[in-house]
Design an enzyme around this catalytic site. Sequence first.
Site, PDB file in Angstrom:
ATOM      1  N   GLY C 149      86.124 -77.441  47.600  1.00  0.00           N
ATOM      2  CA  GLY C 149      85.832 -77.101  46.221  1.00  0.00           C
ATOM      3  C   GLY C 149      85.027 -75.824  46.142  1.00  0.00           C
ATOM      4  O   GLY C 149      84.368 -75.419  47.110  1.00  0.00           O
ATOM      5  N   CYS C 150      85.062 -75.206  44.973  1.00  0.00           N
ATOM      6  CA  CYS C 150      84.367 -73.935  44.798  1.00  0.00           C
ATOM      7  C   CYS C 150      82.856 -74.116  44.846  1.00  0.00           C
ATOM      8  O   CYS C 150      82.150 -73.409  45.567  1.00  0.00           O
ATOM      9  CB  CYS C 150      84.811 -73.276  43.491  1.00  0.00           C
ATOM     10  SG  CYS C 150      84.757 -74.367  42.053  1.00  0.00           S
ATOM     11  N   TYR C 151      82.348 -75.093  44.080  1.00  0.00           N
ATOM     12  CA  TYR C 151      80.900 -75.342  44.103  1.00  0.00           C
ATOM     13  C   TYR C 151      80.425 -75.758  45.495  1.00  0.00           C
ATOM     14  O   TYR C 151      79.420 -75.233  45.989  1.00  0.00           O
ATOM     15  CB  TYR C 151      80.526 -76.418  43.079  1.00  0.00           C
ATOM     16  CG  TYR C 151      80.554 -75.978  41.631  1.00  0.00           C
ATOM     17  CD1 TYR C 151      79.741 -74.942  41.171  1.00  0.00           C
ATOM     18  CD2 TYR C 151      81.351 -76.625  40.692  1.00  0.00           C
ATOM     19  CE1 TYR C 151      79.742 -74.565  39.824  1.00  0.00           C
ATOM     20  CE2 TYR C 151      81.353 -76.257  39.348  1.00  0.00           C
ATOM     21  CZ  TYR C 151      80.541 -75.223  38.915  1.00  0.00           C
ATOM     22  OH  TYR C 151      80.525 -74.859  37.591  1.00  0.00           O
ATOM     23  N   THR C 153      81.595 -75.018  48.387  1.00  0.00           N
ATOM     24  CA  THR C 153      81.575 -73.854  49.282  1.00  0.00           C
ATOM     25  C   THR C 153      80.299 -73.053  49.080  1.00  0.00           C
ATOM     26  O   THR C 153      79.615 -72.689  50.040  1.00  0.00           O
ATOM     27  CB  THR C 153      82.812 -72.958  49.015  1.00  0.00           C
ATOM     28  OG1 THR C 153      83.987 -73.707  49.351  1.00  0.00           O
ATOM     29  CG2 THR C 153      82.767 -71.688  49.840  1.00  0.00           C
ATOM     30  N   SER C 154      79.974 -72.788  47.805  1.00  0.00           N
ATOM     31  CA  SER C 154      78.793 -71.962  47.537  1.00  0.00           C
ATOM     32  C   SER C 154      77.509 -72.668  47.940  1.00  0.00           C
ATOM     33  O   SER C 154      76.580 -72.054  48.460  1.00  0.00           O
ATOM     34  CB  SER C 154      78.743 -71.576  46.055  1.00  0.00           C
ATOM     35  OG  SER C 154      78.266 -72.644  45.262  1.00  0.00           O
TER      36      SER C 154
END
Lengths: 346, 346, 346, 346
Positions: C149-151, C153-154
């Site tokens: 997921g994008c979140y 990863t960050s």
Amino acid sequence: MTRRIAIVGAGGYTGIELMRLLFNHPRAEITCLTSLEDIGEPVSKSFPSLLDRIPVPLETLDVEKVAAKADIVFTALPHKAAMGVVPGFLKAGKKVIDLSADYRLQNIKVYEQWYQTHTSPELVPEAAYGLPELYRERVRGARLVANPGCYPTSAVLALAPLARDKMIDPETLIIDSKSGATGAGRSVGINTLFCEVNEGFKAYGVGSHRHTPEIEQVLGDLFGAEVRVNFTPHLLPINRGILSTSYAKLTRSCTTEELLEVFGEFYRDEPFVRVLPAGRLPNVAAVRGSNFCDVGLVCDPRTGRVIVVSAIDNLVKGASGQAVQNMNLMEGFEETLGLDILPLFP
Amino acid sequence: MTRRIAIVGAGGYTGIELMRLLFNHPRAEITCLTSLEDIGEPVSKSFPSLLDRIPVPLETLDVEKVAAKADIVFTALPHKAAMGVVPGFLKAGKKVIDLSADYRLQNIKVYEQWYQTHTSPELVPEAAYGLPELYRERVRGARLVANPGCYPTSAVLALAPLARDKMIDPETLIIDSKSGATGAGRSVGINTLFCEVNEGFKAYGVGSHRHTPEIEQVLGDLFGAEVRVNFTPHLLPINRGILSTSYAKLTRSCTTEELLEVFGEFYRDEPFVRVLPAGRLPNVAAVRGSNFCDVGLVCDPRTGRVIVVSAIDNLVKGASGQAVQNMNLMEGFEETLGLDILPLFP
Amino acid sequence: MTRRIAIVGAGGYTGIELMRLLFNHPRAEITCLTSLEDIGEPVSKSFPSLLDRIPVPLETLDVEKVAAKADIVFTALPHKAAMGVVPGFLKAGKKVIDLSADYRLQNIKVYEQWYQTHTSPELVPEAAYGLPELYRERVRGARLVANPGCYPTSAVLALAPLARDKMIDPETLIIDSKSGATGAGRSVGINTLFCEVNEGFKAYGVGSHRHTPEIEQVLGDLFGAEVRVNFTPHLLPINRGILSTSYAKLTRSCTTEELLEVFGEFYRDEPFVRVLPAGRLPNVAAVRGSNFCDVGLVCDPRTGRVIVVSAIDNLVKGASGQAVQNMNLMEGFEETLGLDILPLFP
Amino acid sequence: MTRRIAIVGAGGYTGIELMRLLFNHPRAEITCLTSLEDIGEPVSKSFPSLLDRIPVPLETLDVEKVAAKADIVFTALPHKAAMGVVPGFLKAGKKVIDLSADYRLQNIKVYEQWYQTHTSPELVPEAAYGLPELYRERVRGARLVANPGCYPTSAVLALAPLARDKMIDPETLIIDSKSGATGAGRSVGINTLFCEVNEGFKAYGVGSHRHTPEIEQVLGDLFGAEVRVNFTPHLLPINRGILSTSYAKLTRSCTTEELLEVFGEFYRDEPFVRVLPAGRLPNVAAVRGSNFCDVGLVCDPRTGRVIVVSAIDNLVKGASGQAVQNMNLMEGFEETLGLDILPLFP
């Protein structure tokens, strides 16, 4: 005495803007709001900015029930839907300010060519075109006002002094307009998604936008002759504001200063049109949230053309603010009542 | 009776916002505007949105001359510059609402550690911290009000009910705030250029922002003990608005609904704090242009923390609107006078 | 040799981003695109930016037909839809990089608690979690990669060095994230309209966002113990970018410089993680369009906490770029192939 | 063989865009960067997006030293500053691609009327106007290329087919252009602050913008006669992109489809001009980050005018991308080398 106000179509952007403006109007009280959704709920469910301030619940549009609760009805519906209810409100003895296009075009054939069959053509002749700067007296006596389109308001106020005095050649008229995204309304679709509009810019409806005949009707009135213009709308990645850049050949040689004097004279007593001094031009950011139309211009001696730039907030002077201004005229209130507010900048 | 108002520092964003709000205040008349530039010109030269509505010309800041023209002085200057003139205005018998940080911190040592040497420390004890929701009575009697910082306003209103009742552990407090770009003022620099801010987002001043001790002072008052928080500001690519997301461990188990009831009770009579119902959270867009502080919260049973989200318009409740609210209290006016306006949405 | 690529779900934002990146990948050729709409039309009908460059027509999703045209399948579908087709592609002997959430959570119970019933739980154990910085070797050997997921990863890249070395107390972990609007996908609705997002900012999914268990799974791996975090997503009025601000108590006293050294060491050979020097913090604008994750941090001696800030482009390192990175690993290509591009700034 | 590249003026937006494009150019190596500030520092100090990828330190502009390090010099300086150094680079035997206006106008008198005294008029005749679509052969043989202005590129590509075939009356030409804020460069000032540009839109330089004579020169070449146009630039609240809407009377009656065929023929072999099919019009968002110029048009039978709409990324086809395209031509490389990338959407 306070007037009871109904807003038919309270779920859209012109609806909420009417609420914002009427909330501070000393002679108006919102008593009825209709919507297609959230019936029975407070309008703040859909518009959280209104929380705790507009206690009126949303109801289904029923002409009789609405008429019973209001003295004045603002119809903030799409065209076609509007003419489905306006006759009923008039019959019930209410005054109507219609924000749709349905009663703006005096020529029914033109209306039917650009829109669809008109179902109450008999009301069109009595509808006053609600641009007070040009038709103030008609508005005062009207029971039905056709509130102008946003683009026509910006274009006509930019060109009226030149058209009335025949200082420009109507054959050469080009109106290049740019509107913020509220102009597209609150309906959903891929094209109005944030990521599709943001950091983008495009023209649309080139050669075919329905505000074209409306602009031509009013300019035709001023010129005293039929007018055909090129009008090109564009979509700006901002919420509010229309800027129109208009071009035309001058019929006689004149300077920027001379023309500004003509404009200054024409709009001398107008509370909402601000003519900018030479060297300055409008910015939509300088009228945001206000009922102002700012106008500036430049004469180009190299080409013999005048370039007029005008800016409005499409939701205020281009819709709901002008509607309140019309209500003030119809009711004999001070014309600026509830509208004497400064733009929100930045 | 109308009060004559001077705005010292009329060229900045809090200056123009004071003008916007005071223009519609029935008991205030702007009589004096000072600036560093455009002396003798109308303020609309720098702020075209004000064209034709604020006829007062800009003048150089001369304490005596300004004092002669005004009953109340709003100082909208940077810190340090403010304390250079505030004592003079008080000496001249004027009431002062200072929008800078100079009189906010009651502990001079703390002030001097985060800012610089204080040149009028003797005035600090009498300065009322102008957050009416917590210090209303002090403001009423004050001749000098230290108008709160924008971030502290958003954070403190989000946490006050929890802090007063010791429902959270102050050791665990984290405040993650995001502000629109007007928070950086109108001064020029690469970092505030459109293309550097637009489509960007970053944290700044992490661990070192000067609003930290201000937040700690007010929360310390409520907790009755020294408090140390992590406060992290971020820069949003929007003009207006602060959203603060605050996290803390609950000292006892409770539900979202229970806490909302505590908040509802705490802010029951407050005209400008709106506590959102369960399931809804604030958006800066829903308070834009208004003096509202919207507050919502969620209890997370998985971690035992409460997350409180608050939203204000940094130029209104975070600066100029709160300043007008303080003026209303100082002058015995209705507290909401000139401020009972709806947000501009969209 | 060139690999034939199918993109299942070519009508969404991760779909178009895969096309943009693969267009310049020297070993990949797009041979098949599926969509729900515009079947038979070129993909540029829906995405004009692709005009004249991606000649592949859109087709209906038919697992067999797609499998016949491709060596590698990227499934850019919503969760649930993805697990409807992934087993078929694997059965057909294809490698699959799934951008949905369906194969990310190793614990099926957790998956079913946050999402819905899993229809191919037997594939979950073999799915490699495609965060190369932590699971590179697993990805190399996988035939099914669950693209993160994008979140997560960050957040995970911001915290991994601290978690592995147990330098922070997992009980105190707070992750405050802010995402651009492409994170919401290309589906229509009032909430994602331009005028509703623009000039706004809000939190959503507080305490309940589905990326929470994914973050907890990876951090749990690193800590070697179960972890529970507060994760709060927010919606930024920009197209691309996620910035996560993470807070935790340090388990031992250390300085910003010392921690940066730990990070520098941890990510020394990573091509896509850039650790910023002391005094600098990430901005989403500085990674736009690139596969970078920028990380910066500050230790706050006043509170004993570290604040880590990380930035990615949610469509690149947070989705399609990471998917290409995973393809490179699976196929034995240079890991940076097609991804060694600079951010688009401004 | 790789060419060594110097970028003179690496601190501006065209400078960073050159770096972004050349970083992926297989035949170019950046060996020298000059700037007014941050001498000795990596360029990423000012442009964090370049971190770890462009290791060349900034140096002071010394013509001799720069010439020693480079085969090709891109001068990304303001006009006047450019002509101060271009002669030196040519004398040193370097090829120069000048992104300023200094060598664009072949008529020195016109240059001096719109700009200032020219200090190297003897070089003007040999400078090739770097619009490959019209002057490809001249560019191939040139040692000095005058890279076109951003507005002229967008306007000329929109009008060239019509002008060459005399299908429009040049007397009636109106070009209404709208540019993103990178067009204003990276210099500081109130007018380019985020809060002054965001949510705003205005015209500027009406009747007096310096790109007017440049447009007139190229259109004059095509018409074979002197041309005078009205050109009006506007400032869009976006980072990148120019959209030009051009209006002219057709000299003979024809349809949208017929004209599109003429355009299709004219640009048939052009890699970077995309003629849109009937019914579709360009959007700056669909060319962002790419070297494309998208062109669409509508014939309006009501007025006998054609409306042509063109879109470019002002930093790519309007500046740095076109400069690289010119370098490719000058060096005998494939014209699209390093430029065959897709737009970044959204």
